[in-house]
Design an enzyme around this catalytic site. Structure first.
Site, PDB file in Angstrom:
ATOM      1  CG  PHE A   1     -11.728  -4.565   1.647  1.00 32.65           C
ATOM      2  CD1 PHE A   1     -11.922  -5.572   2.565  1.00 32.65           C
ATOM      3  CD2 PHE A   1     -10.815  -3.557   1.955  1.00 32.65           C
ATOM      4  CE1 PHE A   1     -11.232  -5.581   3.767  1.00 32.65           C
ATOM      5  CE2 PHE A   1     -10.116  -3.552   3.155  1.00 32.65           C
ATOM      6  CZ  PHE A   1     -10.320  -4.562   4.064  1.00 32.65           C
TER       7      PHE A   1
ATOM      8  CD  GLN B   1      -8.809   5.919   2.708  1.00 34.44           C
ATOM      9  OE1 GLN B   1      -8.081   5.014   3.080  1.00 34.44           O
ATOM     10  NE2 GLN B   1      -9.461   5.884   1.564  1.00 34.44           N
TER      11      GLN B   1
ATOM     12  CG  HIS C   1     -10.861   3.522   7.953  1.00 31.42           C
ATOM     13  ND1 HIS C   1     -12.006   2.967   8.461  1.00 31.42           N
ATOM     14  CD2 HIS C   1     -10.263   2.554   7.210  1.00 31.42           C
ATOM     15  CE1 HIS C   1     -12.086   1.706   8.047  1.00 31.42           C
ATOM     16  NE2 HIS C   1     -11.039   1.437   7.281  1.00 31.42           N
TER      17      HIS C   1
ATOM     18  CG  LEU D   1      -8.627   0.548  10.913  1.00 36.63           C
ATOM     19  CD1 LEU D   1      -9.234   1.743  10.226  1.00 36.63           C
ATOM     20  CD2 LEU D   1      -7.637  -0.130   9.996  1.00 36.63           C
TER      21      LEU D   1
ATOM     22  CD  GLU E   1     -13.311  -0.731   3.099  1.00 35.58           C
ATOM     23  OE1 GLU E   1     -12.872   0.396   3.412  1.00 35.58           O
ATOM     24  OE2 GLU E   1     -13.259  -1.172   1.956  1.00 35.58           O
TER      25      GLU E   1
ATOM     26  NE  ARG F   1     -10.969   2.033   3.599  1.00 39.36           N
ATOM     27  CZ  ARG F   1      -9.803   1.459   3.821  1.00 39.36           C
ATOM     28  NH1 ARG F   1      -8.694   2.188   3.795  1.00 39.36           N
ATOM     29  NH2 ARG F   1      -9.725   0.180   4.055  1.00 39.36           N
TER      30      ARG F   1
ATOM     31  CG  HIS G   1      -6.835   4.767   7.506  1.00 38.19           C
ATOM     32  ND1 HIS G   1      -6.303   3.972   8.500  1.00 38.19           N
ATOM     33  CD2 HIS G   1      -6.972   3.974   6.410  1.00 38.19           C
ATOM     34  CE1 HIS G   1      -6.140   2.746   8.011  1.00 38.19           C
ATOM     35  NE2 HIS G   1      -6.522   2.728   6.761  1.00 38.19           N
TER      36      HIS G   1
ATOM     37  NE  ARG H   1      -4.984   3.375   1.455  1.00 31.51           N
ATOM     38  CZ  ARG H   1      -5.297   2.319   2.206  1.00 31.51           C
ATOM     39  NH1 ARG H   1      -5.422   1.127   1.669  1.00 31.51           N
ATOM     40  NH2 ARG H   1      -5.504   2.454   3.495  1.00 31.51           N
TER      41      ARG H   1
HETATM   42  C1  LIG Z   1      -4.300   0.466  11.359  1.00 34.94           C
HETATM   43  C2  LIG Z   1      -4.049   0.359   9.883  1.00 34.94           C
HETATM   44  C3  LIG Z   1      -4.611  -0.673   9.153  1.00 34.94           C
HETATM   45  C4  LIG Z   1      -4.372  -0.781   7.783  1.00 34.94           C
HETATM   46  N1  LIG Z   1      -4.936  -1.815   7.086  1.00 34.94           N
HETATM   47  C5  LIG Z   1      -4.674  -1.934   5.757  1.00 34.94           C
HETATM   48  C6  LIG Z   1      -5.179  -3.041   5.013  1.00 34.94           C
HETATM   49  O1  LIG Z   1      -5.828  -3.935   5.547  1.00 34.94           O
HETATM   50  N2  LIG Z   1      -4.917  -3.113   3.690  1.00 34.94           N
HETATM   51  C7  LIG Z   1      -4.163  -2.162   3.038  1.00 34.94           C
HETATM   52  O2  LIG Z   1      -3.948  -2.278   1.842  1.00 34.94           O
HETATM   53  N3  LIG Z   1      -3.656  -1.111   3.733  1.00 34.94           N
HETATM   54  C8  LIG Z   1      -3.895  -0.979   5.069  1.00 34.94           C
HETATM   55  N4  LIG Z   1      -3.365   0.081   5.752  1.00 34.94           N
HETATM   56  C9  LIG Z   1      -2.419   0.978   5.073  1.00 34.94           C
HETATM   57  C10 LIG Z   1      -1.066   0.303   4.932  1.00 34.94           C
HETATM   58  O3  LIG Z   1      -0.854  -0.581   5.986  1.00 34.94           O
HETATM   59  C11 LIG Z   1       0.066   1.324   4.930  1.00 34.94           C
HETATM   60  O4  LIG Z   1      -0.192   2.338   4.007  1.00 34.94           O
HETATM   61  C12 LIG Z   1       1.375   0.645   4.537  1.00 34.94           C
HETATM   62  O5  LIG Z   1       1.612  -0.486   5.331  1.00 34.94           O
HETATM   63  C13 LIG Z   1       2.561   1.599   4.641  1.00 34.94           C
HETATM   64  O6  LIG Z   1       3.747   0.896   4.426  1.00 34.94           O
HETATM   65  P1  LIG Z   1       5.129   1.623   4.243  1.00 34.94           P
HETATM   66  O7  LIG Z   1       6.139   0.568   4.005  1.00 34.94           O
HETATM   67  O8  LIG Z   1       4.988   2.676   3.205  1.00 34.94           O
HETATM   68  O9  LIG Z   1       5.394   2.394   5.619  1.00 34.94           O
HETATM   69  P2  LIG Z   1       5.367   1.924   7.170  1.00 34.94           P
HETATM   70  O10 LIG Z   1       4.940   0.534   7.346  1.00 34.94           O
HETATM   71  O11 LIG Z   1       4.620   2.993   7.880  1.00 34.94           O
HETATM   72  O12 LIG Z   1       6.908   1.990   7.570  1.00 34.94           O
HETATM   73  C14 LIG Z   1       7.614   3.189   7.681  1.00 34.94           C
HETATM   74  C15 LIG Z   1       9.050   2.884   8.068  1.00 34.94           C
HETATM   75  O13 LIG Z   1       9.826   4.071   7.986  1.00 34.94           O
HETATM   76  C16 LIG Z   1      10.662   4.173   9.104  1.00 34.94           C
HETATM   77  N5  LIG Z   1      10.967   5.594   9.296  1.00 34.94           N
HETATM   78  C17 LIG Z   1      10.125   6.650   9.252  1.00 34.94           C
HETATM   79  N6  LIG Z   1      10.792   7.794   9.477  1.00 34.94           N
HETATM   80  C18 LIG Z   1      12.088   7.456   9.672  1.00 34.94           C
HETATM   81  C19 LIG Z   1      13.261   8.189   9.960  1.00 34.94           C
HETATM   82  N7  LIG Z   1      13.272   9.532  10.101  1.00 34.94           N
HETATM   83  N8  LIG Z   1      14.421   7.509  10.117  1.00 34.94           N
HETATM   84  C20 LIG Z   1      14.468   6.153  10.005  1.00 34.94           C
HETATM   85  N9  LIG Z   1      13.369   5.422   9.729  1.00 34.94           N
HETATM   86  C21 LIG Z   1      12.199   6.063   9.562  1.00 34.94           C
HETATM   87  C22 LIG Z   1       9.881   3.536  10.222  1.00 34.94           C
HETATM   88  O14 LIG Z   1      10.762   3.122  11.251  1.00 34.94           O
HETATM   89  C23 LIG Z   1       9.241   2.358   9.481  1.00 34.94           C
HETATM   90  O15 LIG Z   1      10.143   1.283   9.438  1.00 34.94           O
HETATM   91  C24 LIG Z   1      -3.584   0.195   7.134  1.00 34.94           C
HETATM   92  C25 LIG Z   1      -3.022   1.221   7.861  1.00 34.94           C
HETATM   93  C26 LIG Z   1      -3.271   1.327   9.216  1.00 34.94           C
HETATM   94  C27 LIG Z   1      -2.672   2.502   9.941  1.00 34.94           C
END
Ligand SMILES: Cc1cc2nc3c(=O)[nH]c(=O)nc-3n(C[C@H](O)[C@H](O)[C@H](O)COP(=O)(O)OP(=O)(O)OC[C@H]3O[C@@H](n4cnc5c(N)ncnc54)[C@H](O)[C@@H]3O)c2cc1C
Length: 587
Positions: A119, A240, A242, A252, A255, A286, A353, A398
């Site tokens: 990566f 960021q 992407h 997306l 990468e 990135r 992103h 990141r």
């Molecule tokens: C398309 C894409 C591909 C990616 N690929 C990679 C990768 O390959 N490798 C990597 O390291 N990172 C990757 N990332 C980044 C990474 O996936 C995310 O940063 C990470 O998964 C975020 O996890 P999280 O648990 O913080 O939040 P999220 O998975 O976004 O979860 C947020 C949670 O909060 C809840 N929530 C939000 N607001 C409220 C509210 N007001 N009330 C109740 N619930 C609420 C939602 O329901 C959800 O359950 C990618 C991101 C994207 C968008």
């Protein structure tokens, strides 16, 4: 009206990877845990992660956590806190093996080990040869992780409030956070969830930009809740972009495509990344690749009839590799572009992103606020983890694969600290009614009628302002205009109304409250970006093109009160190894 009240030891807002990893740790230790999520848990944005999660397992090429640490600090443009980065990189192999034991179906090498791909920004020997550090389950790693964590939580009997929307935190006079006021989306009934500790794991705020790779639910709710509870947001200017979102649409393209050997070409058919990053080429960090694409297009070397994108070519990888390693990408390209990447290159453009900034925390996930003389004091009972938080391990930029790692490592660390907190704080504190009423007022406000503007056009306008005034390249003049426009929008939002009080009323109320949250996050981003007079990582100022360590090696803190800015030092001392002092960043 009698309000339903439920009591738990620990409350987690958000059921993405960060929330579910924390919940599992707590449930397995027999704490009473509630997880609130506005979408069904397995629809959280983590499910969309494609490429993989970083850990120095050395399954494919030699590796060490120390090299991983160096790459992360360099990737962060030296703004990341080195003690937290050391902690994360050291913990990485352990959390990945834990996932394997939870049942995540990683892709495999011939010898049975976990498959790892190259990566961007990864190196061996502190910046020398390319490394292969990203553990992958094909191009659907997040899906595999989130589903495994959810199933493990079901087994551990975590209590889920599925499709409940958290409105605001409950806080008492002494500053303790004691839970949240939420409402059930199906019935529209409000509920008070009391807890001795509250963890915000609500993900990022990518929806503040018009074109982004994020789920519709990534509206920065938790960040805005923290702001309203008096917690400033850290480093919000670092967003960021992407390099490879599908042009014009934003989905997306991982990468991992470039990790497997795909490359970018401009309108003249040239592999232009060779000019910008002679060594790492298409696998530079990135921010570097996104800027290179923006420059190519600005200088007239874009592709297509409007010369408004570049192409990502993976034809030379061959049908077999594409089908085995990148099947989801092929599917997406065929669905959204009508292009089979086995036969033709894909049109791509930099797309919003990831939020590097967020709620300031320490390594234990405790939310910390700057207090005079002591830079960081924990807010009792309040924790944050994942994309909503800023530890800060990503600093100004990141690295791919480090966010899935961040959510696992710090979700787990926060849970461990919560268990300690629970031992010392065995009883619920009295519920402060005024704080509950204030949160309920946010909900009832949207029942107002009148001739105010509707929500959706205001949301569109907000996202357009961010795209036009706070994109890949920034100047004071353009951003000042942006701040002025946002201030006007903020007033218009205060007077907005829900037009359609029919059966969609509850979802309309959510969209309205999400708009308020987007507004706060957008303002935090724009004000922080205007404040930082240098170029570092993802923040590129045309009027201040150089990094300025003397003035700006510090974290920004934006407060809702008067949109004011404050700053705090970067923690440059790791725990057990030597510090990596700032150097010129070349790839
Ligand atoms: C398309 C894409 C591909 C990616 N690929 C990679 C990768 O390959 N490798 C990597 O390291 N990172 C990757 N990332 C980044 C990474 O996936 C995310 O940063 C990470 O998964 C975020 O996890 P999280 O648990 O913080 O939040 P999220 O998975 O976004 O979860 C947020 C949670 O909060 C809840 N929530 C939000 N607001 C409220 C509210 N007001 N009330 C109740 N619930 C609420 C939602 O329901 C959800 O359950 C990618 C991101 C994207 C968008």
């Amino acid at each position: 009206m009698k309000l339903t009240t439920r009591k738990f030891d620990a409350l987690i807002i958000g059921a993405g990877g960060a929330g579910l990893r924390a919940a599992l740790q707590l449930s397995n230790a027999d704490a009473r845990v509630a997880v609130v999520s506005k979408v069904f848990p397995t629809r959280s944005h983590t499910v969309a992660a494609q490429g993989g999660v970083n850990a120095a397992l050395a399954n494919v090429l030699p590796d060490s956590w120390h090299w991983h640490m160096f790459d992360t600090i360099k990737g962060s443009d030296y703004l990341g806190d080195q003690d937290a980065i050391e902690y994360m990189c050291r913990a990485a192999p352990k959390v990945v093996y834990e996932l394997e034991h939870f049942g995540v179906p990683f892709s495999r090498l011939d010898n049975g080990g976990i498959y790892q791909r190259a990566f961007g920004g990864q190196s061996q020997n502190f910046g020398k040869e390319q490394a292969a550090r990203t553990c992958a389950a094909a191009d659907r790693t997040g899906h595999a992780i989130l589903h495994s964590l959810y199933q493990q939580n079901l087994r551990a009997r975590t209590h889920f409030f599925d499709e409940y929307f958290a409105i605001d935190l409950i806080k008492d006079e002494a500053g303790y956070v004691l839970g949240v006021v939420a409402f059930e989306i199906l019935s529209g009934e409000p509920i008070v969830i009391e807890a001795k500790t509250t963890l915000i794991a609500t993900g990022g705020a990518g929806q503040i930009f018009r074109t982004n790779t994020n789920a519709l639910s990534n509206t920065g709710d938790g960040m805005a809740m923290a702001l309203r509870a008096g917690v400033p947001l850290e480093d919000m200017e670092f967003v960021q972009f992407h390099p490879t979102g599908i042009a014009g649409r934003g989905m997306l393209i991982t990468e991992g495509v470039r990790g497997e050997g795909g490359f970018l070409i401009n309108g003249e058919g040239e592999r232009f990344m060779e000019r910008y990053a002679p060594q790492a080429k298409d696998l530079a960090s990135r921010d570097v690749v996104s800027r290179a694409i923006a420059i190519e297009i600005r200088e007239g070397r874009g592709c297509g009839k409007n010369k408004d994108h570049v192409l990502l070519d993976m034809r030379h990888l061959g049908t077999d590799t594409i089908m085995k390693k990148l099947p989801g990408i092929r599917e997406m390209s065929m669905t959204f572009l009508g292009v089979d990447p086995i036969e033709k290159p894909i049109a791509v453009f930099p797309t919003c992103h990831y939020s590097m900034g967020g709620i300031p925390t320490n390594r234990d996930g405790q939310v910390v606020v700057p207090v005079k003389d002591t830079p960081e004091d924990p807010v009792p009972g309040l924790y944050a983890a994942g994309e909503a938080a800023c530890v800060s391990v990503h600093g100004a930029n990141r690295l791919g694969g480090n966010s899935l790692l961040d959510i696992l490592v710090f979700g787990r660390a926060a849970a461990n600290h919560i268990l300690d907190f629970l031992k010392e704080n065995r009883y619920h504190r009295p519920l402060p009614q005024a704080s509950v009423d204030q949160a309920l007022e946010r909900l009832s406000r949207w029942e107002r009628k009148g001739d105010g503007e509707a929500v959706e056009p205001l949301r569109r306008e907000l996202r357009k302002v961010m795209e036009d005034h706070c994109g890949v390249f920034r100047t004071a003049e353009v951003m000042q205009e942006g701040v002025d426009k946002l201030r006007v929008l903020r007033e218009r939002i205060e007077n907005a109304v829900i037009r359609d009080h029919t059966q969609t009323f509850n979802t309309a109320r959510i969209e309205a409250m999400e708009l308020e949250n987007l507004m706060d996050c957008a303002m935090a981003t724009m004000c922080s970006a205007l404040g930082r007079e240098e170029s570092r990582g993802a923040h590129s100022r045309v009027d201040f093109p150089e990094r300025d360590d003397e003035r700006w090696l510090k974290h920004s803190l934006y407060s809702l009160l008067d949109d004011s800015m404050d700053y705090k030092p970067v923690r440059t001392q790791p725990v057990t190894v030597e510090s990596f002092p700032p150097k010129k960043r070349v790839y």
